[in-house]
Design a protein around this motif. Sequence first.
Motif, PDB file in Angstrom:
ATOM      1  N   UNK B  47      86.760  64.452  48.561  1.00 21.51           N
ATOM      2  CA  UNK B  47      85.596  64.806  47.748  1.00 21.51           C
ATOM      3  C   UNK B  47      84.604  63.657  47.673  1.00 21.51           C
ATOM      4  N   UNK B  48      85.107  62.450  47.525  1.00 22.11           N
ATOM      5  CA  UNK B  48      84.224  61.287  47.487  1.00 22.11           C
ATOM      6  C   UNK B  48      83.472  61.161  48.803  1.00 22.11           C
ATOM      7  N   UNK B  49      84.189  61.368  49.892  1.00 24.29           N
ATOM      8  CA  UNK B  49      83.556  61.260  51.207  1.00 24.29           C
ATOM      9  C   UNK B  49      82.501  62.350  51.377  1.00 24.29           C
ATOM     10  N   UNK B  50      82.799  63.549  50.921  1.00 24.07           N
ATOM     11  CA  UNK B  50      81.824  64.626  51.038  1.00 24.07           C
ATOM     12  C   UNK B  50      80.580  64.305  50.226  1.00 24.07           C
ATOM     13  N   UNK B  64      86.048  52.173  52.427  1.00 19.97           N
ATOM     14  CA  UNK B  64      86.092  51.317  51.246  1.00 19.97           C
ATOM     15  C   UNK B  64      85.319  51.924  50.075  1.00 19.97           C
ATOM     16  N   UNK B  65      84.158  52.515  50.384  1.00 21.27           N
ATOM     17  CA  UNK B  65      83.361  53.088  49.309  1.00 21.27           C
ATOM     18  C   UNK B  65      84.077  54.297  48.705  1.00 21.27           C
ATOM     19  N   UNK B  66      84.687  55.078  49.568  1.00 17.85           N
ATOM     20  CA  UNK B  66      85.452  56.219  49.073  1.00 17.85           C
ATOM     21  C   UNK B  66      86.581  55.742  48.173  1.00 17.85           C
ATOM     22  N   UNK B  85      88.012  58.038  61.071  1.00 17.24           N
ATOM     23  CA  UNK B  85      87.736  59.306  61.739  1.00 17.24           C
ATOM     24  C   UNK B  85      88.613  60.424  61.197  1.00 17.24           C
ATOM     25  N   UNK B  86      89.848  60.082  60.870  1.00  9.99           N
ATOM     26  CA  UNK B  86      90.729  61.109  60.328  1.00  9.99           C
ATOM     27  C   UNK B  86      90.190  61.612  58.990  1.00  9.99           C
ATOM     28  N   UNK B  87      89.669  60.695  58.204  1.00  9.06           N
ATOM     29  CA  UNK B  87      89.049  61.108  56.942  1.00  9.06           C
ATOM     30  C   UNK B  87      87.852  62.013  57.216  1.00  9.06           C
ATOM     31  N   UNK B  88      87.046  61.605  58.170  1.00  7.79           N
ATOM     32  CA  UNK B  88      85.881  62.415  58.518  1.00  7.79           C
ATOM     33  C   UNK B  88      86.307  63.791  59.026  1.00  7.79           C
TER      34      UNK B  88
END
Lengths: 238, 238
Positions: B47-50, B64-66, B85-88
């Motif tokens: 959710x943070x990444x989105x 790091x920001x996430x 990339x896996x997070x993405x």
Amino acid sequence: MRRPAKTPPAKSPSAGRRSAKPRPAVAARAPAAKPYHHGDLRRVLIEAAMQLVGEGGPEAVSVREAARRAGVSPGAPFRHFPSRDALMNAVAEEAQRRFRAEIVAALADAPPGDPLGRFRCLGIAYLRWAMKNPTHFEIISSRRFFDHDRSAGVSSDNAELIGLTERTLAEAFSAGQLAARDLKQVQIAGRALVYGFARMHIDGHLPRWGVAEAEAEQMAADIVDLFIAGIARPAAKV
Amino acid sequence: MRRPAKTPPAKSPSAGRRSAKPRPAVAARAPAAKPYHHGDLRRVLIEAAMQLVGEGGPEAVSVREAARRAGVSPGAPFRHFPSRDALMNAVAEEAQRRFRAEIVAALADAPPGDPLGRFRCLGIAYLRWAMKNPTHFEIISSRRFFDHDRSAGVSSDNAELIGLTERTLAEAFSAGQLAARDLKQVQIAGRALVYGFARMHIDGHLPRWGVAEAEAEQMAADIVDLFIAGIARPAAKV
DNA sequence: AATCCGTGTAATCACCGCTTACATTCACAA
DNA sequence: TTGTGAATGTAAGCGGTGATTACACGGATT
């Protein structure tokens, strides 16, 4: 970041660079453009960056690597480009220039009598270049690398291309070759079509046709023809 | 890199975190999914990444920001995602899921009797979502964040969408609503058209119509209609 | 010949992705 | 109840990156 294990410990390839600096063979030959310290760092940096783009896309470009390939220190590029984005801007402008040149050249070979045929030629040339230079096209597309509206030189390149399609379309309309009414819609739809196909090719959204790309190019032509058939006056179908 | 002067020296926002850890209110309420240390880090990270994607595009996402926003240490995310990339990928899968859900929902409201009308509905829904969620659409598009062919869940989502358009098109053809002959060409051209328009919108290649985006949406509908008129059997034009 | 400004170097900073060693804490079982 | 193992998070650190600063060099101007 983003390039974690590329050049492992590998001792700096520029060891003892100072004494053996190649100096691009511009000694007493000709005054050239800028025979300063390096010779023509700015251009060399742009070329190195374009090469990097061609190898691994926009993400693969780093100021340090460009400096490395140019044989200068990591800080040197910042004398010519205030930021990485500025370097990418320059790269994008160069790519856009080549793109425009090829389109214009292709159109110059098209018969002047048939506006709709010239319009088709435009689309084909567009797609051919985009598919042959996917990474460079990617740079041109993304607004992250330059504003198509500002950015003097490029703006005129791009605007010229758009103007060209508009004019060609208007001529086709005047010649009674079009069935469609709203030229603006046709123009935008046409751009969206070729832009979309090119980006689908880049982004891997097309079926894996033959590796030879011949199929992709054939499909590109088919798509353009389908679109043109859709907007052409039935009696004037090619 | 790429985020030079964002959070200046600003002391870590997680000072004394240990004692005051919020723990998403999952105490004795319900067993929930994974009430481990953090509660549900994986989801929170996605959710943070989105959110980061929504704020500044894919480039603005950093592990790091996430982690910072999730209130954990910089290394924690790597327990859940082996790489950035896996997070993405996870973010892209989530976006793709929402995209597919909206398309399917929109199509559910369309009258079942008119395949070509349903096809139009498909295109409109596609463009509406893409223009409302440009950065998320950008992630879905770029193959850098997942292979549309592999990547189990997403693949089926995407394949389902493509299959849906193919089926709808085939129905329209069976119903005699199409003048165009080659369905494959029509399908690819249609995809290229909407994909291209969406990306042009994202990449800033469209004229600066009203800020309200109403004009852009109107143009989107016009484009789809123009295309459909081009492939429709003349007598059956809407 | 002396000076100046454009250019490149060296050193440094903060941020990044990613890895490793260590600490914590939940879950399950004896 | 009490161990114990595995899952989870922390701390520290590596190399790479964009960007800044102080300094050194050299061609061009005067």
